[in-house]
Design a protein around this motif. Structure first.
Motif, PDB file in Angstrom:
ATOM      1  N   VAL A  22       0.869  -1.277   0.142  1.00 35.20           N
ATOM      2  CA  VAL A  22      -0.212   0.091   0.043  1.00 35.20           C
ATOM      3  C   VAL A  22       0.815   1.179  -0.005  1.00 35.20           C
ATOM      4  O   VAL A  22       0.617   2.093  -0.716  1.00 35.20           O
ATOM      5  CB  VAL A  22      -0.915   0.039   1.171  1.00 35.20           C
ATOM      6  N   VAL A  23       1.885   1.237   1.108  1.00 34.91           N
ATOM      7  CA  VAL A  23       2.698   2.580   0.813  1.00 34.91           C
ATOM      8  C   VAL A  23       3.553   2.580  -0.413  1.00 34.91           C
ATOM      9  O   VAL A  23       3.710   3.589  -1.174  1.00 34.91           O
ATOM     10  CB  VAL A  23       3.983   2.197   1.937  1.00 34.91           C
ATOM     11  N   GLY A  24       3.743   1.468  -0.989  1.00 36.17           N
ATOM     12  CA  GLY A  24       4.642   1.559  -2.150  1.00 36.17           C
ATOM     13  C   GLY A  24       3.576   2.184  -3.316  1.00 36.17           C
ATOM     14  O   GLY A  24       4.212   2.693  -4.172  1.00 36.17           O
ATOM     15  N   GLU A  25       2.454   1.685  -3.325  1.00 37.21           N
ATOM     16  CA  GLU A  25       1.556   2.253  -4.363  1.00 37.21           C
ATOM     17  C   GLU A  25       1.121   3.641  -4.166  1.00 37.21           C
ATOM     18  O   GLU A  25       1.238   4.402  -5.051  1.00 37.21           O
ATOM     19  CB  GLU A  25       0.257   1.465  -4.055  1.00 37.21           C
ATOM     20  N   GLN A  26       1.328   4.291  -2.920  1.00 38.94           N
ATOM     21  CA  GLN A  26       1.135   5.550  -2.469  1.00 38.94           C
ATOM     22  C   GLN A  26       2.367   6.452  -3.103  1.00 38.94           C
ATOM     23  O   GLN A  26       2.243   7.350  -3.839  1.00 38.94           O
ATOM     24  CB  GLN A  26       0.868   5.573  -1.141  1.00 38.94           C
ATOM     25  N   VAL A  27       3.419   5.932  -2.871  1.00 35.60           N
ATOM     26  CA  VAL A  27       4.728   6.613  -3.116  1.00 35.60           C
ATOM     27  C   VAL A  27       4.904   6.393  -4.681  1.00 35.60           C
ATOM     28  O   VAL A  27       5.336   7.472  -5.197  1.00 35.60           O
ATOM     29  CB  VAL A  27       5.937   5.597  -2.574  1.00 35.60           C
ATOM     30  N   LEU A  68       5.783  17.840 -13.843  1.00 39.53           N
ATOM     31  CA  LEU A  68       6.961  18.152 -14.493  1.00 39.53           C
ATOM     32  C   LEU A  68       6.867  18.064 -16.330  1.00 39.53           C
ATOM     33  O   LEU A  68       8.097  18.406 -16.778  1.00 39.53           O
ATOM     34  CB  LEU A  68       8.185  17.249 -14.074  1.00 39.53           C
ATOM     35  N   GLY A  69       5.926  17.314 -16.667  1.00 37.13           N
ATOM     36  CA  GLY A  69       5.668  17.176 -17.988  1.00 37.13           C
ATOM     37  C   GLY A  69       6.224  16.136 -18.584  1.00 37.13           C
ATOM     38  O   GLY A  69       6.313  16.201 -19.980  1.00 37.13           O
ATOM     39  N   VAL A  70       6.392  15.138 -17.947  1.00 35.43           N
ATOM     40  CA  VAL A  70       7.023  13.912 -18.496  1.00 35.43           C
ATOM     41  C   VAL A  70       5.695  13.122 -18.985  1.00 35.43           C
ATOM     42  O   VAL A  70       4.560  12.903 -18.871  1.00 35.43           O
ATOM     43  CB  VAL A  70       7.621  12.835 -17.271  1.00 35.43           C
ATOM     44  N   PRO A  71       6.028  12.723 -20.269  1.00 41.44           N
ATOM     45  CA  PRO A  71       4.980  12.001 -21.337  1.00 41.44           C
ATOM     46  C   PRO A  71       4.363  10.812 -20.393  1.00 41.44           C
ATOM     47  O   PRO A  71       4.915  10.281 -19.672  1.00 41.44           O
ATOM     48  CB  PRO A  71       5.406  11.587 -22.484  1.00 41.44           C
ATOM     49  N   GLU A  72       3.074  10.735 -20.847  1.00 42.32           N
ATOM     50  CA  GLU A  72       2.326   9.542 -20.059  1.00 42.32           C
ATOM     51  C   GLU A  72       2.773   8.098 -20.143  1.00 42.32           C
ATOM     52  O   GLU A  72       3.098   7.413 -19.546  1.00 42.32           O
ATOM     53  CB  GLU A  72       0.780   9.720 -20.150  1.00 42.32           C
ATOM     54  N   ALA A  73       3.384   8.057 -21.411  1.00 40.41           N
ATOM     55  CA  ALA A  73       3.876   6.695 -21.939  1.00 40.41           C
ATOM     56  C   ALA A  73       4.974   6.271 -21.241  1.00 40.41           C
ATOM     57  O   ALA A  73       5.259   4.929 -21.156  1.00 40.41           O
ATOM     58  CB  ALA A  73       3.804   6.682 -23.562  1.00 40.41           C
ATOM     59  N   GLN A  74       5.822   7.150 -20.855  1.00 39.99           N
ATOM     60  CA  GLN A  74       7.110   6.969 -20.146  1.00 39.99           C
ATOM     61  C   GLN A  74       7.135   7.533 -18.568  1.00 39.99           C
ATOM     62  O   GLN A  74       8.044   7.040 -18.058  1.00 39.99           O
ATOM     63  CB  GLN A  74       8.159   7.888 -20.814  1.00 39.99           C
ATOM     64  N   ARG A  75       5.891   7.739 -18.191  1.00 38.21           N
ATOM     65  CA  ARG A  75       5.916   8.163 -16.865  1.00 38.21           C
ATOM     66  C   ARG A  75       6.071   6.890 -15.908  1.00 38.21           C
ATOM     67  O   ARG A  75       6.869   7.189 -14.836  1.00 38.21           O
ATOM     68  CB  ARG A  75       4.387   8.801 -16.566  1.00 38.21           C
ATOM     69  N   LEU A  76       5.536   5.849 -16.214  1.00 37.81           N
ATOM     70  CA  LEU A  76       5.544   4.811 -15.266  1.00 37.81           C
ATOM     71  C   LEU A  76       7.084   4.097 -15.160  1.00 37.81           C
ATOM     72  O   LEU A  76       7.391   3.666 -13.968  1.00 37.81           O
ATOM     73  CB  LEU A  76       4.463   3.594 -15.662  1.00 37.81           C
ATOM     74  N   MET A  77       7.502   4.074 -16.436  1.00 39.37           N
ATOM     75  CA  MET A  77       8.905   3.439 -16.396  1.00 39.37           C
ATOM     76  C   MET A  77       9.946   4.293 -15.397  1.00 39.37           C
ATOM     77  O   MET A  77      10.832   4.034 -14.804  1.00 39.37           O
ATOM     78  CB  MET A  77       9.525   3.578 -17.738  1.00 39.37           C
ATOM     79  N   VAL A  78       9.842   5.682 -15.757  1.00 41.13           N
ATOM     80  CA  VAL A  78      10.496   6.669 -15.128  1.00 41.13           C
ATOM     81  C   VAL A  78      10.278   6.536 -13.458  1.00 41.13           C
ATOM     82  O   VAL A  78      11.222   6.586 -12.697  1.00 41.13           O
ATOM     83  CB  VAL A  78      10.233   7.968 -15.552  1.00 41.13           C
ATOM     84  N   ALA A  79       8.873   6.288 -13.156  1.00 40.49           N
ATOM     85  CA  ALA A  79       8.519   6.267 -11.789  1.00 40.49           C
ATOM     86  C   ALA A  79       9.199   5.165 -11.089  1.00 40.49           C
ATOM     87  O   ALA A  79       9.799   4.876  -9.966  1.00 40.49           O
ATOM     88  CB  ALA A  79       7.214   6.194 -11.750  1.00 40.49           C
ATOM     89  N   TYR A  80       9.323   3.869 -11.850  1.00 40.98           N
ATOM     90  CA  TYR A  80      10.015   2.561 -11.311  1.00 40.98           C
ATOM     91  C   TYR A  80      11.550   2.756 -11.261  1.00 40.98           C
ATOM     92  O   TYR A  80      12.058   2.456 -10.096  1.00 40.98           O
ATOM     93  CB  TYR A  80       9.629   1.384 -12.320  1.00 40.98           C
ATOM     94  N   ILE A  81      11.951   3.496 -12.091  1.00 40.75           N
ATOM     95  CA  ILE A  81      13.559   3.635 -11.950  1.00 40.75           C
ATOM     96  C   ILE A  81      13.720   4.691 -10.730  1.00 40.75           C
ATOM     97  O   ILE A  81      14.765   4.437  -9.857  1.00 40.75           O
ATOM     98  CB  ILE A  81      14.028   4.621 -13.254  1.00 40.75           C
ATOM     99  N   CYS A  82      12.887   5.684 -10.319  1.00 40.50           N
ATOM    100  CA  CYS A  82      12.918   6.448  -9.147  1.00 40.50           C
ATOM    101  C   CYS A  82      12.711   5.555  -7.870  1.00 40.50           C
ATOM    102  O   CYS A  82      13.605   5.934  -6.962  1.00 40.50           O
ATOM    103  CB  CYS A  82      12.034   7.705  -9.159  1.00 40.50           C
ATOM    104  N   CYS A  83      11.825   4.810  -8.015  1.00 40.17           N
ATOM    105  CA  CYS A  83      11.679   3.961  -6.919  1.00 40.17           C
ATOM    106  C   CYS A  83      12.931   2.970  -6.574  1.00 40.17           C
ATOM    107  O   CYS A  83      13.118   2.874  -5.400  1.00 40.17           O
ATOM    108  CB  CYS A  83      10.430   3.302  -7.092  1.00 40.17           C
ATOM    109  N   TYR A  84      13.436   2.528  -7.706  1.00 42.69           N
ATOM    110  CA  TYR A  84      14.331   1.480  -7.476  1.00 42.69           C
ATOM    111  C   TYR A  84      15.784   2.360  -7.152  1.00 42.69           C
ATOM    112  O   TYR A  84      16.480   1.831  -6.208  1.00 42.69           O
ATOM    113  CB  TYR A  84      14.934   1.214  -8.903  1.00 42.69           C
ATOM    114  N   THR A  85      15.903   3.555  -7.445  1.00 44.25           N
ATOM    115  CA  THR A  85      17.193   4.210  -6.895  1.00 44.25           C
ATOM    116  C   THR A  85      17.103   4.687  -5.415  1.00 44.25           C
ATOM    117  O   THR A  85      18.020   4.500  -4.834  1.00 44.25           O
ATOM    118  CB  THR A  85      17.341   5.524  -7.733  1.00 44.25           C
ATOM    119  N   ILE A  86      15.752   5.017  -5.044  1.00 43.99           N
ATOM    120  CA  ILE A  86      15.609   5.403  -3.684  1.00 43.99           C
ATOM    121  C   ILE A  86      15.781   4.114  -2.709  1.00 43.99           C
ATOM    122  O   ILE A  86      16.565   4.174  -1.805  1.00 43.99           O
ATOM    123  CB  ILE A  86      14.052   5.909  -3.527  1.00 43.99           C
ATOM    124  N   VAL A  87      15.304   2.865  -3.101  1.00 42.77           N
ATOM    125  CA  VAL A  87      15.476   1.761  -2.457  1.00 42.77           C
ATOM    126  C   VAL A  87      16.902   1.458  -2.342  1.00 42.77           C
ATOM    127  O   VAL A  87      17.463   0.985  -1.086  1.00 42.77           O
ATOM    128  CB  VAL A  87      14.689   0.486  -2.970  1.00 42.77           C
TER     129      VAL A  87
END
Length: 424
Positions: free
Chosen positions: A30-35, A46-65
């Motif tokens: 649940v916390v992960g989904e919220q983050v 920030l204007g990131v295209p929707e098609a690339q938004r999810l991939m960039v979000a996963y990269i950010c999460c991976y970097t934070i972890v």
């Protein structure tokens, strides 16, 4: 019956543990989904295209972890290292344990008798410094002379190879061979011992130049201008000269006119502090002639006996560098007649014939009056000291035969040749 109840309790315990783990996992999801949703919202702003938004979000999460895991590992390692450092830092207790068994006192040993080790003479230091050159030259020369029945072409050819190996150079080798061959024929020299004497005397003759020695005791400050490429030991040579002349009772001033190389003035200042002499310096990139002018003025005003001026460590063959050196000469000559009184080129003996090429270029460009050869103890190319006198007619003023402050010595051609041919 009791065994069944025990097993039931164990199952209940592990079941509760598993439920807690599942609940925790659900919470993390649940916390992960919220983050993740939060990151997606930020990326949308920030204007990131929707098609690339999810991939960039996963990269950010991976970097934070990943960063969190690295931080935790670093904290654990640091925590484990702290007690070890404390233990190592604690000095051993000098007091004996209360319940320890008394230890018998050791029998006092007889004090060691100090043996005075005689200091090496200048000749011994010279011989030690030339050991590599001597090994490359003397053994082969003695073997050649001992086994020779006559000084013929084969003999001269092998002697030529020995001399070139010791970096006498082709021209110097030919001069030496011609003189040796002529003298042996005229005097009808025979026997290894006599051939060795003739060979040694001919080397000394090539090195003996009709050049006046340094007159540092002249009236007014004696100005010594030091030049040479970077890495030959120029600044170290200046520091050792300052130390030696200071020990002779002379008042020495150093001028840091090498404003081109980074930290050159700082390095010279360290030698100034070590030897107790004044260093005149400007900011890095300043006009070297201005440093030379202030150095000369300070030497005259303070009644110095000697001024040693450092210069940029480059080959002075380009027009701008040549003009820079001419300007330094003009500035010093206006304040002190005939200054600089000596232009000393510092050469690295380990470069062999390349040092001879440097000397020739500098002589054509700025007019050298003397040579200082460093690092003779680290090479078997000591023959280049003979080549400098024979080919260029320049006197070797100083040689470095070690790293010690006293291992930069005024050059004595006769002592040099004697040390070169002295048997171990």
């Amino acid at each position: 019956m009791q065994w069944s109840k025990l097993m039931e309790k164990i199952y209940q315990f592990w079941g509760s543990i598993a439920q807690m783990a599942l609940d925790g996992l659900d919470y993390l999801i649940v916390v992960g989904e919220q983050v993740l949703q939060l990151i997606l919202n930020v990326l949308a702003q920030l204007g990131v295209p929707e098609a690339q938004r999810l991939m960039v979000a996963y990269i950010c999460c991976y970097t934070i972890v990943t960063l969190l895991i690295l931080f935790l590992v670093w904290r654990m390692v640091r925590r484990r290292m702290r007690p070890r450092k404390k233990i190592e830092a604690e000095p051993p207790s000098a007091e004996p344990l209360a319940d320890s068994t008394p230890v018998a006192k050791p029998t006092p040993e007889k004090p060691d008798v100090e043996v005075d080790v005689p200091a090496l003479s200048l000749f011994d230091r010279m011989k030690a410094g030339l050991a590599k050159t001597q090994n490359a030259l003397l053994g082969r020369v003695d073997a050649l002379f001992s086994g020779a029945s006559a000084v013929d072409e084969d003999f001269l050819e092998e002697l030529e190879e020995i001399l070139i190996t010791a970096d006498f150079g082709m021209k110097t080798t030919q001069l030496l061979l011609d003189a040796f061959k002529k003298r042996v024929a005229e005097e009808k020299t025979e026997g290894a011992a006599q051939l060795r004497i003739v060979f040694k005397e001919e080397i000394l003759r090539l090195m003996t130049l009709n050049v006046a020695p340094l007159d540092v005791d002249r009236e007014g400050p004696f100005v010594l201008l030091v030049i040479g490429v970077n890495g030959v030991g120029k600044t170290t040579t200046i520091g050792k000269l300052a130390q030696q002349y200071t020990q002779q009772g002379k008042k020495v001033i150093l001028g840091a006119a090498d404003t081109f190389r980074a930290a050159a003035a700082d390095q010279l200042s360290v030698w100034g502090e070590r030897t107790g002499v004044t260093v005149i310096r400007h900011e890095e990139g300043s006009d070297p002639a201005a440093v030379a002018f202030d150095s000369v003025k300070a030497a005259v005003a303070r009644g110095a006996d000697m001024l040693i001026l450092d210069t940029a460590g480059r080959l002075h063959t380009k027009v701008n560098l040549m003009e820079e050196m001419k300007k330094i000469h003009r500035v010093m000559g206006r304040e002190i007649p005939q200054a600089p009184h000596e232009t000393l080129l510092v050469l690295d003996a380990t470069t062999g014939q390349n040092a001879l090429v440097q000397a020739r270029l500098f002589q054509e460009a700025v007019g050298i009056t003397g040579i200082a050869i460093t690092k003779l103890d680290g090479t078997a190319k000591g023959g280049m000291a003979v080549a400098i006198g024979a080919e260029l007619g320049l006197p070797v003023r100083f040689i470095g035969i070690g790293e010690g402050i006293d291992d930069l010595r005024p050059f004595d051609a006769e002592m040099f040749v004697d040390a070169l041919f002295e048997n171990h």
